[in-house]
Write a protein that holds these residues in place. Structure first.
Motif, PDB file in Angstrom:
ATOM      1  N   LEU A 114       5.406   4.534  -4.235  1.00 54.96           N
ATOM      2  CA  LEU A 114       6.945   4.483  -3.861  1.00 54.96           C
ATOM      3  C   LEU A 114       7.519   5.121  -5.196  1.00 54.96           C
ATOM      4  O   LEU A 114       8.354   5.127  -5.362  1.00 54.96           O
ATOM      5  CB  LEU A 114       7.401   3.129  -4.205  1.00 54.96           C
ATOM      6  CG  LEU A 114       7.464   1.954  -2.998  1.00 54.96           C
ATOM      7  CD1 LEU A 114       6.832   1.189  -2.846  1.00 54.96           C
ATOM      8  CD2 LEU A 114       7.520   2.868  -1.809  1.00 54.96           C
ATOM      9  N   LEU A 127      20.161  10.887  -3.134  1.00 51.89           N
ATOM     10  CA  LEU A 127      20.927   9.588  -3.238  1.00 51.89           C
ATOM     11  C   LEU A 127      21.818   9.362  -4.041  1.00 51.89           C
ATOM     12  O   LEU A 127      22.762   7.869  -4.593  1.00 51.89           O
ATOM     13  CB  LEU A 127      19.983   8.046  -2.842  1.00 51.89           C
ATOM     14  CG  LEU A 127      19.810   7.701  -1.391  1.00 51.89           C
ATOM     15  CD1 LEU A 127      18.170   7.246  -1.968  1.00 51.89           C
ATOM     16  CD2 LEU A 127      20.178   8.242  -0.639  1.00 51.89           C
ATOM     17  N   TRP A 137      13.914   0.521  -9.851  1.00 53.64           N
ATOM     18  CA  TRP A 137      13.500   1.199  -8.674  1.00 53.64           C
ATOM     19  C   TRP A 137      11.490   1.389  -8.935  1.00 53.64           C
ATOM     20  O   TRP A 137      10.940   0.592  -8.528  1.00 53.64           O
ATOM     21  CB  TRP A 137      13.970   2.385  -8.281  1.00 53.64           C
ATOM     22  CG  TRP A 137      13.059   2.847  -7.135  1.00 53.64           C
ATOM     23  CD1 TRP A 137      11.620   3.456  -7.892  1.00 53.64           C
ATOM     24  CD2 TRP A 137      13.226   3.160  -5.888  1.00 53.64           C
ATOM     25  NE1 TRP A 137      11.573   3.733  -5.881  1.00 53.64           N
ATOM     26  CE2 TRP A 137      12.244   3.828  -5.585  1.00 53.64           C
ATOM     27  CE3 TRP A 137      13.692   2.389  -4.566  1.00 53.64           C
ATOM     28  CZ2 TRP A 137      11.702   3.380  -3.782  1.00 53.64           C
ATOM     29  CZ3 TRP A 137      13.756   2.667  -3.656  1.00 53.64           C
ATOM     30  CH2 TRP A 137      12.643   2.932  -2.945  1.00 53.64           C
ATOM     31  N   TRP A 141       9.075  -1.671  -8.351  1.00 51.58           N
ATOM     32  CA  TRP A 141       7.925  -1.088  -6.856  1.00 51.58           C
ATOM     33  C   TRP A 141       6.409  -1.781  -7.787  1.00 51.58           C
ATOM     34  O   TRP A 141       5.312  -2.014  -7.668  1.00 51.58           O
ATOM     35  CB  TRP A 141       7.979  -0.559  -6.783  1.00 51.58           C
ATOM     36  CG  TRP A 141       8.899  -0.409  -5.602  1.00 51.58           C
ATOM     37  CD1 TRP A 141      10.440   0.383  -5.680  1.00 51.58           C
ATOM     38  CD2 TRP A 141       9.285  -0.827  -3.987  1.00 51.58           C
ATOM     39  NE1 TRP A 141      10.952  -0.195  -5.016  1.00 51.58           N
ATOM     40  CE2 TRP A 141      10.144  -0.490  -3.901  1.00 51.58           C
ATOM     41  CE3 TRP A 141       8.309  -1.820  -3.929  1.00 51.58           C
ATOM     42  CZ2 TRP A 141      11.339  -1.446  -2.895  1.00 51.58           C
ATOM     43  CZ3 TRP A 141       8.781  -2.868  -2.621  1.00 51.58           C
ATOM     44  CH2 TRP A 141      10.424  -2.644  -2.275  1.00 51.58           C
TER      45      TRP A 141
ATOM     46  N   LEU B 114       6.776   4.838   2.485  1.00 45.49           N
ATOM     47  CA  LEU B 114       8.746   5.251   2.321  1.00 45.49           C
ATOM     48  C   LEU B 114       9.287   3.993   3.002  1.00 45.49           C
ATOM     49  O   LEU B 114      10.292   4.232   3.405  1.00 45.49           O
ATOM     50  CB  LEU B 114       8.370   6.145   2.302  1.00 45.49           C
ATOM     51  CG  LEU B 114       7.799   6.737   1.054  1.00 45.49           C
ATOM     52  CD1 LEU B 114       7.069   7.961   0.764  1.00 45.49           C
ATOM     53  CD2 LEU B 114       8.113   6.429  -0.556  1.00 45.49           C
ATOM     54  N   ARG B 118      10.885  -3.524   3.556  1.00 47.30           N
ATOM     55  CA  ARG B 118      11.077  -4.024   1.859  1.00 47.30           C
ATOM     56  C   ARG B 118      11.382  -2.593   1.334  1.00 47.30           C
ATOM     57  O   ARG B 118      12.411  -2.695   0.193  1.00 47.30           O
ATOM     58  CB  ARG B 118      10.603  -5.177   1.249  1.00 47.30           C
ATOM     59  CG  ARG B 118       8.525  -4.176   1.407  1.00 47.30           C
ATOM     60  CD  ARG B 118       7.304  -4.620   0.600  1.00 47.30           C
ATOM     61  NE  ARG B 118       6.377  -3.689   0.018  1.00 47.30           N
ATOM     62  CZ  ARG B 118       5.802  -3.610  -0.454  1.00 47.30           C
ATOM     63  NH1 ARG B 118       6.053  -3.368  -1.747  1.00 47.30           N
ATOM     64  NH2 ARG B 118       5.717  -2.033  -0.964  1.00 47.30           N
ATOM     65  N   VAL B 119      11.089  -1.613   1.913  1.00 47.37           N
ATOM     66  CA  VAL B 119      11.710  -0.390   0.981  1.00 47.37           C
ATOM     67  C   VAL B 119      13.507   0.051   1.935  1.00 47.37           C
ATOM     68  O   VAL B 119      14.243  -0.131   0.949  1.00 47.37           O
ATOM     69  CB  VAL B 119      11.104   1.119   1.245  1.00 47.37           C
ATOM     70  CG1 VAL B 119      11.648   2.141   0.896  1.00 47.37           C
ATOM     71  CG2 VAL B 119       9.606   0.417   0.413  1.00 47.37           C
ATOM     72  N   TYR B 122      15.300  -2.880   0.456  1.00 46.95           N
ATOM     73  CA  TYR B 122      15.966  -2.245  -1.276  1.00 46.95           C
ATOM     74  C   TYR B 122      17.080  -1.525  -0.981  1.00 46.95           C
ATOM     75  O   TYR B 122      18.074  -1.396  -1.829  1.00 46.95           O
ATOM     76  CB  TYR B 122      14.691  -1.879  -2.327  1.00 46.95           C
ATOM     77  CG  TYR B 122      15.016  -1.598  -3.748  1.00 46.95           C
ATOM     78  CD1 TYR B 122      14.745  -2.620  -4.332  1.00 46.95           C
ATOM     79  CD2 TYR B 122      15.679  -0.460  -3.855  1.00 46.95           C
ATOM     80  CE1 TYR B 122      14.782  -2.875  -5.746  1.00 46.95           C
ATOM     81  CE2 TYR B 122      15.685  -0.529  -5.692  1.00 46.95           C
ATOM     82  CZ  TYR B 122      15.466  -1.857  -6.425  1.00 46.95           C
ATOM     83  OH  TYR B 122      15.764  -1.456  -7.664  1.00 46.95           O
ATOM     84  N   LEU B 123      17.046  -0.334  -0.110  1.00 48.92           N
ATOM     85  CA  LEU B 123      17.743   1.232  -0.216  1.00 48.92           C
ATOM     86  C   LEU B 123      19.234   0.194  -0.150  1.00 48.92           C
ATOM     87  O   LEU B 123      20.441   0.414  -0.942  1.00 48.92           O
ATOM     88  CB  LEU B 123      18.005   1.957   0.121  1.00 48.92           C
ATOM     89  CG  LEU B 123      16.556   2.857   0.709  1.00 48.92           C
ATOM     90  CD1 LEU B 123      16.291   3.919   1.808  1.00 48.92           C
ATOM     91  CD2 LEU B 123      16.667   3.999  -0.484  1.00 48.92           C
TER      92      LEU B 123
END
Lengths: 221, 221
Positions: A114, A127, A137, A141, B114, B118-119, B122-123
Protein backbone atom coordinates in the motif's frame (compact mmCIF):
# COMPACT_ATOMS: atom_id res chain seq x y z
CA UNK A 1 24.56 -13.71 -8.62
CA UNK A 2 23.37 -10.28 -9.71
CA UNK A 3 20.72 -8.39 -7.82
CA UNK A 4 18.92 -5.64 -9.71
CA UNK A 5 18.22 -3.35 -6.81
CA UNK A 6 17.33 0.18 -5.75
CA UNK A 7 18.94 1.33 -2.51
CA UNK A 8 15.66 2.41 -0.89
CA UNK A 9 13.46 -0.41 -2.23
CA UNK A 10 12.12 -2.39 0.68
CA UNK A 11 11.82 -5.60 -1.34
CA UNK A 12 15.43 -5.26 -2.59
CA UNK A 13 16.58 -4.61 0.99
CA UNK A 14 14.96 -7.91 2.14
CA UNK A 15 16.89 -9.92 -0.44
CA UNK A 16 20.18 -8.10 0.32
CA UNK A 17 19.78 -9.10 3.99
CA UNK A 18 19.11 -12.73 3.08
CA UNK A 19 22.09 -12.89 0.70
CA UNK A 20 24.33 -11.36 3.38
CA UNK A 21 23.06 -13.68 6.14
CA UNK A 22 23.85 -16.67 3.95
CA UNK A 23 27.20 -15.26 2.87
CA UNK A 24 26.35 -15.57 -0.83
CA UNK A 25 28.47 -13.21 -2.96
CA UNK A 26 26.47 -10.95 -5.30
CA UNK A 27 26.82 -7.87 -7.43
CA UNK A 28 24.35 -5.02 -7.24
CA UNK A 29 23.02 -3.69 -10.55
CA UNK A 30 21.36 -0.38 -9.64
CA UNK A 31 17.92 0.34 -11.10
CA UNK A 32 16.88 3.92 -10.42
CA UNK A 33 13.14 4.08 -9.69
CA UNK A 34 12.91 7.84 -10.15
CA UNK A 35 15.39 8.80 -12.88
CA UNK A 36 14.78 8.44 -16.64
CA UNK A 37 11.04 8.02 -16.08
CA UNK A 38 11.75 5.02 -13.83
CA UNK A 39 14.39 2.61 -15.11
CA UNK A 40 12.29 -0.32 -13.81
CA UNK A 41 9.69 0.54 -16.46
CA UNK A 42 12.14 0.53 -19.38
CA UNK A 43 11.65 -1.99 -22.13
CA UNK A 44 15.10 -3.41 -21.41
CA UNK A 45 14.36 -4.06 -17.75
CA UNK A 46 10.96 -5.49 -18.56
CA UNK A 47 12.48 -8.14 -20.79
CA UNK A 48 13.97 -9.40 -17.53
CA UNK A 49 11.07 -8.64 -15.18
CA UNK A 50 7.69 -8.06 -16.80
CA UNK A 51 6.25 -6.67 -13.55
CA UNK A 52 8.53 -3.65 -13.88
CA UNK A 53 9.43 -3.89 -10.21
CA UNK A 54 12.67 -4.36 -8.30
CA UNK A 55 14.39 -6.55 -7.28
CA UNK A 56 15.30 -9.14 -9.90
CA UNK A 57 17.80 -11.87 -9.04
CA UNK A 58 19.85 -13.29 -11.89
CA UNK A 59 22.02 -16.34 -11.56
CA UNK A 60 24.42 -17.16 -14.35
CA UNK A 61 23.92 -20.78 -15.28
CA UNK A 62 26.06 -23.26 -17.11
CA UNK A 63 24.44 -25.04 -19.99
CA UNK A 64 21.80 -24.23 -22.50
CA UNK A 65 19.04 -22.95 -20.27
CA UNK A 66 20.58 -19.48 -20.05
CA UNK A 67 20.71 -17.31 -16.95
CA UNK A 68 18.12 -17.98 -14.25
CA UNK A 69 15.89 -14.98 -13.66
CA UNK A 70 13.89 -14.76 -10.44
CA UNK A 71 11.23 -12.22 -9.50
CA UNK A 72 9.47 -11.51 -6.18
CA UNK A 73 11.60 -11.01 -3.08
CA UNK A 74 10.01 -13.77 -1.01
CA UNK A 75 10.33 -16.30 -3.83
CA UNK A 76 14.01 -15.35 -4.08
CA UNK A 77 14.61 -15.85 -0.36
CA UNK A 78 12.84 -19.24 -0.41
CA UNK A 79 15.07 -20.15 -3.37
CA UNK A 80 18.23 -19.07 -1.55
CA UNK A 81 17.07 -21.12 1.44
CA UNK A 82 16.71 -24.20 -0.77
CA UNK A 83 20.04 -23.92 -2.59
CA UNK A 84 22.04 -22.63 0.43
CA UNK A 85 20.29 -24.14 3.46
CA UNK A 86 22.85 -22.87 6.00
CA UNK A 87 22.40 -20.70 7.97
CA UNK A 88 18.69 -21.49 7.88
CA UNK A 89 16.24 -18.62 7.48
CA UNK A 90 13.25 -20.87 8.17
CA UNK A 91 12.65 -23.03 11.28
CA UNK A 92 12.69 -26.82 11.16
CA UNK A 93 9.01 -27.68 11.74
CA UNK A 94 6.13 -26.99 9.31
CA UNK A 95 4.15 -25.17 12.01
CA UNK A 96 7.01 -22.85 12.90
CA UNK A 97 7.80 -22.26 9.26
CA UNK A 98 4.17 -21.21 8.82
CA UNK A 99 4.58 -18.76 11.70
CA UNK A 100 7.70 -17.19 10.17
CA UNK A 101 6.14 -17.05 6.71
CA UNK A 102 3.01 -15.56 8.26
CA UNK A 103 5.00 -12.68 9.76
CA UNK A 104 6.84 -12.13 6.48
CA UNK A 105 3.62 -12.13 4.45
CA UNK A 106 1.82 -9.82 6.90
CA UNK A 107 4.44 -7.27 5.88
CA UNK A 108 4.85 -8.24 2.23
CA UNK A 109 1.12 -8.57 1.41
CA UNK A 110 -0.75 -6.44 3.95
CA UNK A 111 1.55 -3.55 4.79
CA UNK A 112 4.20 -2.75 2.24
CA UNK A 113 2.19 -2.91 -1.06
CA UNK A 114 0.00 0.00 0.00
CA UNK A 115 3.00 2.28 0.42
CA UNK A 116 4.78 1.45 -2.77
CA UNK A 117 6.02 4.31 -4.96
CA UNK A 118 3.59 3.55 -7.79
CA UNK A 119 0.65 3.62 -5.37
CA UNK A 120 1.68 6.96 -3.87
CA UNK A 121 2.05 8.29 -7.41
CA UNK A 122 -1.48 7.17 -8.32
CA UNK A 123 -2.83 8.94 -5.24
CA UNK A 124 -1.13 12.20 -6.25
CA UNK A 125 -1.49 12.13 -10.02
CA UNK A 126 -4.84 10.37 -10.53
CA UNK A 127 -6.74 11.07 -7.32
CA UNK A 128 -5.20 14.55 -6.80
CA UNK A 129 -4.53 13.81 -3.16
CA UNK A 130 -2.46 16.50 -1.41
CA UNK A 131 0.83 15.97 0.44
CA UNK A 132 -0.81 15.74 3.89
CA UNK A 133 -3.40 13.20 2.82
CA UNK A 134 -0.73 11.17 1.03
CA UNK A 135 1.41 11.09 4.17
CA UNK A 136 -1.62 10.20 6.30
CA UNK A 137 -2.34 7.29 3.93
CA UNK A 138 1.25 6.12 4.25
CA UNK A 139 1.23 6.28 8.03
CA UNK A 140 -2.20 4.67 8.31
CA UNK A 141 -1.21 1.46 6.49
CA UNK A 142 2.27 1.33 7.89
CA UNK A 143 1.19 1.89 11.50
CA UNK A 144 -1.87 -0.37 11.40
CA UNK A 145 0.10 -3.18 9.76
CA UNK A 146 2.92 -2.92 12.28
CA UNK A 147 0.51 -2.57 15.23
CA UNK A 148 -1.15 -5.88 14.30
CA UNK A 149 2.28 -7.48 14.00
CA UNK A 150 3.28 -6.14 17.43
CA UNK A 151 0.26 -7.97 18.92
CA UNK A 152 1.10 -11.16 17.00
CA UNK A 153 4.70 -11.21 18.22
CA UNK A 154 4.06 -9.97 21.76
CA UNK A 155 1.57 -12.72 22.55
CA UNK A 156 3.44 -15.61 20.95
CA UNK A 157 6.04 -17.69 22.76
CA UNK A 158 8.27 -18.08 19.74
CA UNK A 159 9.94 -14.67 19.32
CA UNK A 160 13.28 -14.29 21.10
CA UNK A 161 16.06 -11.91 20.15
CA UNK A 162 14.49 -12.06 16.69
CA UNK A 163 10.97 -12.66 15.30
CA UNK A 164 11.48 -16.38 15.78
CA UNK A 165 13.98 -17.50 18.40
CA UNK A 166 17.50 -16.18 18.66
CA UNK A 167 18.69 -16.29 15.07
CA UNK A 168 17.37 -14.22 12.18
CA UNK A 169 14.81 -15.63 9.77
CA UNK A 170 12.82 -14.63 6.70
CA UNK A 171 10.56 -12.68 9.08
CA UNK A 172 13.41 -10.38 10.16
CA UNK A 173 14.44 -9.91 6.52
CA UNK A 174 10.99 -8.36 5.99
CA UNK A 175 10.59 -6.56 9.33
CA UNK A 176 13.76 -4.46 9.18
CA UNK A 177 13.08 -2.76 5.82
CA UNK A 178 9.50 -2.04 6.91
CA UNK A 179 10.68 -0.38 10.15
CA UNK A 180 13.28 1.54 8.16
CA UNK A 181 10.49 2.90 5.94
CA UNK A 182 8.30 3.66 8.94
CA UNK A 183 11.05 5.71 10.57
CA UNK A 184 11.82 7.57 7.37
CA UNK A 185 8.17 8.61 7.04
CA UNK A 186 8.00 9.48 10.77
CA UNK A 187 5.41 6.85 11.71
CA UNK A 188 4.57 6.51 15.39
CA UNK A 189 6.32 3.36 16.60
CA UNK A 190 6.09 4.13 20.32
CA UNK A 191 3.53 1.38 20.98
CA UNK A 192 5.66 -1.32 19.32
CA UNK A 193 8.33 -2.29 21.85
CA UNK A 194 8.62 -5.89 20.63
CA UNK A 195 9.20 -4.88 17.03
CA UNK A 196 11.68 -2.17 18.01
CA UNK A 197 13.63 -4.52 20.28
CA UNK A 198 13.95 -7.02 17.42
CA UNK A 199 14.87 -4.22 15.01
CA UNK A 200 17.67 -3.06 17.32
CA UNK A 201 18.96 -6.62 17.67
CA UNK A 202 19.09 -6.93 13.89
CA UNK A 203 21.10 -3.71 13.69
CA UNK A 204 23.86 -5.43 15.68
CA UNK A 205 24.50 -7.82 12.80
CA UNK A 206 26.74 -6.94 9.88
CA UNK A 207 24.42 -8.70 7.43
CA UNK A 208 21.67 -6.20 8.20
CA UNK A 209 23.95 -3.16 8.38
CA UNK A 210 25.58 -3.94 5.04
CA UNK A 211 22.16 -4.35 3.41
CA UNK A 212 20.89 -0.96 4.58
CA UNK A 213 19.98 1.65 1.96
CA UNK A 214 22.70 4.11 3.04
CA UNK A 215 25.37 1.45 2.51
CA UNK A 216 24.48 0.64 -1.08
CA UNK A 217 26.58 1.61 -4.12
CA UNK A 218 23.61 3.61 -5.47
CA UNK A 219 22.83 5.37 -2.18
CA UNK A 220 21.87 9.04 -2.26
CA UNK A 221 21.65 11.51 0.59
CA UNK B 1 -9.25 -28.44 10.17
CA UNK B 2 -11.36 -25.32 10.41
CA UNK B 3 -11.10 -22.50 7.91
CA UNK B 4 -12.41 -19.13 9.02
CA UNK B 5 -13.52 -17.85 5.67
CA UNK B 6 -15.69 -15.35 3.83
CA UNK B 7 -17.23 -16.62 0.60
CA UNK B 8 -15.97 -13.72 -1.52
CA UNK B 9 -12.57 -13.31 0.12
CA UNK B 10 -9.90 -13.95 -2.45
CA UNK B 11 -7.36 -15.14 0.13
CA UNK B 12 -9.91 -17.58 1.64
CA UNK B 13 -10.73 -18.84 -1.86
CA UNK B 14 -7.03 -19.65 -2.46
CA UNK B 15 -6.85 -21.83 0.64
CA UNK B 16 -10.16 -23.56 -0.13
CA UNK B 17 -8.77 -24.56 -3.55
CA UNK B 18 -5.56 -25.91 -1.98
CA UNK B 19 -7.47 -27.91 0.67
CA UNK B 20 -9.73 -29.35 -2.03
CA UNK B 21 -6.86 -30.20 -4.37
CA UNK B 22 -5.17 -32.09 -1.56
CA UNK B 23 -8.40 -33.74 -0.44
CA UNK B 24 -8.02 -32.51 3.14
CA UNK B 25 -11.38 -32.40 4.96
CA UNK B 26 -12.24 -29.07 6.59
CA UNK B 27 -15.11 -27.15 8.07
CA UNK B 28 -15.89 -23.60 7.05
CA UNK B 29 -16.48 -21.11 9.87
CA UNK B 30 -18.04 -18.09 8.16
CA UNK B 31 -16.72 -14.65 9.07
CA UNK B 32 -18.87 -11.91 7.58
CA UNK B 33 -16.71 -9.00 6.46
CA UNK B 34 -19.62 -6.58 6.13
CA UNK B 35 -22.14 -7.45 8.84
CA UNK B 36 -21.86 -6.42 12.52
CA UNK B 37 -19.25 -3.78 11.68
CA UNK B 38 -17.07 -6.51 10.16
CA UNK B 39 -16.82 -9.73 12.15
CA UNK B 40 -13.12 -9.99 11.27
CA UNK B 41 -12.53 -6.89 13.41
CA UNK B 42 -14.27 -8.27 16.51
CA UNK B 43 -12.24 -8.76 19.65
CA UNK B 44 -13.09 -12.46 19.60
CA UNK B 45 -11.78 -12.98 16.08
CA UNK B 46 -8.70 -10.91 16.80
CA UNK B 47 -7.71 -13.20 19.66
CA UNK B 48 -7.25 -15.75 16.88
CA UNK B 49 -5.91 -13.49 14.15
CA UNK B 50 -4.52 -10.15 15.28
CA UNK B 51 -4.43 -8.85 11.70
CA UNK B 52 -8.23 -8.87 11.63
CA UNK B 53 -8.20 -10.48 8.19
CA UNK B 54 -9.55 -13.71 6.74
CA UNK B 55 -8.74 -16.52 6.37
CA UNK B 56 -7.49 -18.19 9.55
CA UNK B 57 -6.71 -21.90 9.51
CA UNK B 58 -7.11 -23.78 12.79
CA UNK B 59 -5.93 -27.31 13.30
CA UNK B 60 -7.02 -29.11 16.44
CA UNK B 61 -3.93 -30.59 18.02
CA UNK B 62 -3.41 -33.36 20.49
CA UNK B 63 -1.32 -32.52 23.50
CA UNK B 64 -0.62 -29.44 25.54
CA UNK B 65 0.17 -26.95 22.82
CA UNK B 66 -3.48 -26.25 22.06
CA UNK B 67 -4.94 -25.74 18.59
CA UNK B 68 -2.59 -24.60 15.86
CA UNK B 69 -3.57 -21.24 14.45
CA UNK B 70 -2.23 -20.15 11.07
CA UNK B 71 -2.58 -16.80 9.35
CA UNK B 72 -1.76 -15.66 5.79
CA UNK B 73 -3.11 -17.70 2.89
CA UNK B 74 0.26 -18.41 1.27
CA UNK B 75 1.79 -19.54 4.56
CA UNK B 76 -1.19 -21.89 4.98
CA UNK B 77 -0.76 -23.41 1.53
CA UNK B 78 2.99 -23.91 2.07
CA UNK B 79 2.09 -25.61 5.39
CA UNK B 80 -0.46 -27.87 3.70
CA UNK B 81 2.16 -28.73 1.09
CA UNK B 82 4.59 -29.75 3.83
CA UNK B 83 2.21 -31.88 5.87
CA UNK B 84 0.30 -33.35 2.88
CA UNK B 85 2.86 -33.42 0.06
CA UNK B 86 0.58 -35.25 -2.42
CA UNK B 87 -0.69 -34.04 -4.82
CA UNK B 88 2.15 -31.53 -4.94
CA UNK B 89 1.28 -27.86 -5.38
CA UNK B 90 4.93 -26.91 -5.91
CA UNK B 91 7.32 -28.29 -8.56
CA UNK B 92 10.30 -30.45 -7.68
CA UNK B 93 13.25 -28.13 -8.45
CA UNK B 94 14.17 -24.95 -6.53
CA UNK B 95 14.17 -22.87 -9.70
CA UNK B 96 10.72 -24.02 -10.76
CA UNK B 97 9.39 -23.57 -7.23
CA UNK B 98 10.68 -19.99 -7.40
CA UNK B 99 8.78 -19.50 -10.65
CA UNK B 100 5.51 -20.79 -9.17
CA UNK B 101 5.98 -18.77 -5.98
CA UNK B 102 6.82 -15.73 -8.11
CA UNK B 103 3.49 -15.98 -9.94
CA UNK B 104 1.60 -16.47 -6.67
CA UNK B 105 3.33 -13.50 -5.04
CA UNK B 106 2.82 -11.24 -8.07
CA UNK B 107 -0.89 -11.66 -7.32
CA UNK B 108 -0.74 -11.81 -3.53
CA UNK B 109 1.67 -8.87 -3.04
CA UNK B 110 1.34 -6.68 -6.12
CA UNK B 111 -2.25 -7.01 -7.30
CA UNK B 112 -4.72 -8.17 -4.70
CA UNK B 113 -3.72 -5.98 -1.68
CA UNK B 114 -4.63 -2.79 -3.49
CA UNK B 115 -8.19 -3.97 -4.06
CA UNK B 116 -8.94 -5.22 -0.60
CA UNK B 117 -12.17 -4.13 1.08
CA UNK B 118 -10.40 -2.06 3.75
CA UNK B 119 -8.45 -0.18 1.07
CA UNK B 120 -11.57 0.62 -0.96
CA UNK B 121 -13.22 1.80 2.26
CA UNK B 122 -10.32 4.14 3.02
CA UNK B 123 -10.61 5.62 -0.48
CA UNK B 124 -14.30 6.31 0.02
CA UNK B 125 -14.42 7.32 3.68
CA UNK B 126 -11.09 9.10 4.19
CA UNK B 127 -10.19 10.36 0.73
CA UNK B 128 -13.82 11.01 -0.34
CA UNK B 129 -13.25 9.32 -3.65
CA UNK B 130 -16.44 8.85 -5.69
CA UNK B 131 -17.78 5.55 -7.06
CA UNK B 132 -16.29 6.04 -10.53
CA UNK B 133 -12.82 6.86 -9.24
CA UNK B 134 -12.99 3.93 -6.82
CA UNK B 135 -13.87 1.54 -9.64
CA UNK B 136 -11.14 3.03 -11.84
CA UNK B 137 -8.63 2.42 -9.02
CA UNK B 138 -9.81 -1.18 -8.75
CA UNK B 139 -9.53 -1.82 -12.46
CA UNK B 140 -6.19 -0.06 -12.76
CA UNK B 141 -4.42 -2.31 -10.24
CA UNK B 142 -6.23 -5.45 -11.24
CA UNK B 143 -5.67 -4.99 -14.97
CA UNK B 144 -2.06 -3.81 -14.71
CA UNK B 145 -1.16 -6.66 -12.34
CA UNK B 146 -2.77 -9.27 -14.58
CA UNK B 147 -1.34 -7.73 -17.77
CA UNK B 148 2.19 -8.12 -16.37
CA UNK B 149 1.40 -11.69 -15.40
CA UNK B 150 0.09 -12.41 -18.91
CA UNK B 151 3.50 -11.37 -20.30
CA UNK B 152 5.34 -13.46 -17.72
CA UNK B 153 3.36 -16.60 -18.52
CA UNK B 154 3.11 -16.10 -22.28
CA UNK B 155 6.87 -15.85 -22.75
CA UNK B 156 7.89 -18.65 -20.40
CA UNK B 157 8.21 -22.28 -21.50
CA UNK B 158 6.86 -23.67 -18.25
CA UNK B 159 3.11 -22.99 -18.38
CA UNK B 160 0.99 -25.79 -19.83
CA UNK B 161 -2.66 -26.44 -19.09
CA UNK B 162 -1.96 -24.58 -15.86
CA UNK B 163 0.48 -21.84 -14.76
CA UNK B 164 3.17 -24.47 -14.41
CA UNK B 165 2.85 -27.63 -16.48
CA UNK B 166 -0.27 -29.73 -16.64
CA UNK B 167 -1.24 -30.02 -12.99
CA UNK B 168 -2.42 -27.20 -10.75
CA UNK B 169 -0.01 -25.47 -8.36
CA UNK B 170 0.06 -22.70 -5.79
CA UNK B 171 0.11 -20.27 -8.72
CA UNK B 172 -3.32 -21.45 -9.95
CA UNK B 173 -4.69 -21.26 -6.39
CA UNK B 174 -3.91 -17.53 -6.55
CA UNK B 175 -4.76 -16.86 -10.20
CA UNK B 176 -8.33 -18.15 -10.16
CA UNK B 177 -9.63 -15.96 -7.29
CA UNK B 178 -7.97 -12.92 -8.87
CA UNK B 179 -9.66 -13.56 -12.23
CA UNK B 180 -12.95 -14.14 -10.42
CA UNK B 181 -12.59 -10.69 -8.81
CA UNK B 182 -11.58 -9.12 -12.09
CA UNK B 183 -14.68 -10.47 -13.82
CA UNK B 184 -16.95 -9.39 -10.99
CA UNK B 185 -15.63 -5.83 -11.26
CA UNK B 186 -15.82 -5.92 -15.08
CA UNK B 187 -12.11 -5.55 -15.73
CA UNK B 188 -10.96 -5.82 -19.33
CA UNK B 189 -9.38 -9.26 -19.70
CA UNK B 190 -9.48 -9.39 -23.50
CA UNK B 191 -5.69 -9.05 -23.85
CA UNK B 192 -4.98 -11.94 -21.50
CA UNK B 193 -5.53 -15.14 -23.48
CA UNK B 194 -2.96 -17.18 -21.55
CA UNK B 195 -4.48 -16.35 -18.18
CA UNK B 196 -8.01 -16.97 -19.42
CA UNK B 197 -7.08 -20.31 -20.97
CA UNK B 198 -5.58 -21.43 -17.65
CA UNK B 199 -8.59 -20.08 -15.76
CA UNK B 200 -10.96 -22.11 -17.95
CA UNK B 201 -8.86 -25.24 -17.46
CA UNK B 202 -9.06 -24.76 -13.69
CA UNK B 203 -12.85 -24.49 -13.93
CA UNK B 204 -12.93 -28.05 -15.25
CA UNK B 205 -11.70 -29.35 -11.90
CA UNK B 206 -14.03 -30.04 -8.99
CA UNK B 207 -11.50 -28.72 -6.49
CA UNK B 208 -11.76 -25.26 -8.03
CA UNK B 209 -15.53 -25.35 -8.57
CA UNK B 210 -16.22 -26.44 -5.00
CA UNK B 211 -14.03 -23.63 -3.67
CA UNK B 212 -15.85 -20.93 -5.63
CA UNK B 213 -17.66 -18.18 -3.70
CA UNK B 214 -21.12 -19.16 -4.98
CA UNK B 215 -20.64 -22.69 -3.65
CA UNK B 216 -19.83 -21.72 -0.08
CA UNK B 217 -22.16 -22.23 2.89
CA UNK B 218 -22.14 -18.46 3.53
CA UNK B 219 -22.74 -17.50 -0.13
CA UNK B 220 -25.08 -14.63 -0.88
CA UNK B 221 -26.64 -13.59 -4.16
Amino acid sequence: MKLYSYFRSSASYRVRIALNLKGIPYDIVPVHLLKHGGEQLSQLYRTLNSDGLVPTLVEDADGADGPHVLTQSLAMIEYLEEIHPTPALLPSTPLDRAFVRGVALAIACDTHPLNNLRVLRYLVHELKVDENAKNAWYRHWCESGLAALEVTLARDKRPGKFCYGDTPTLADCCLVPQIFNAQRLKCDLSAMPTLMRIYENCQQLEAFVNAAPQNQPDAEA
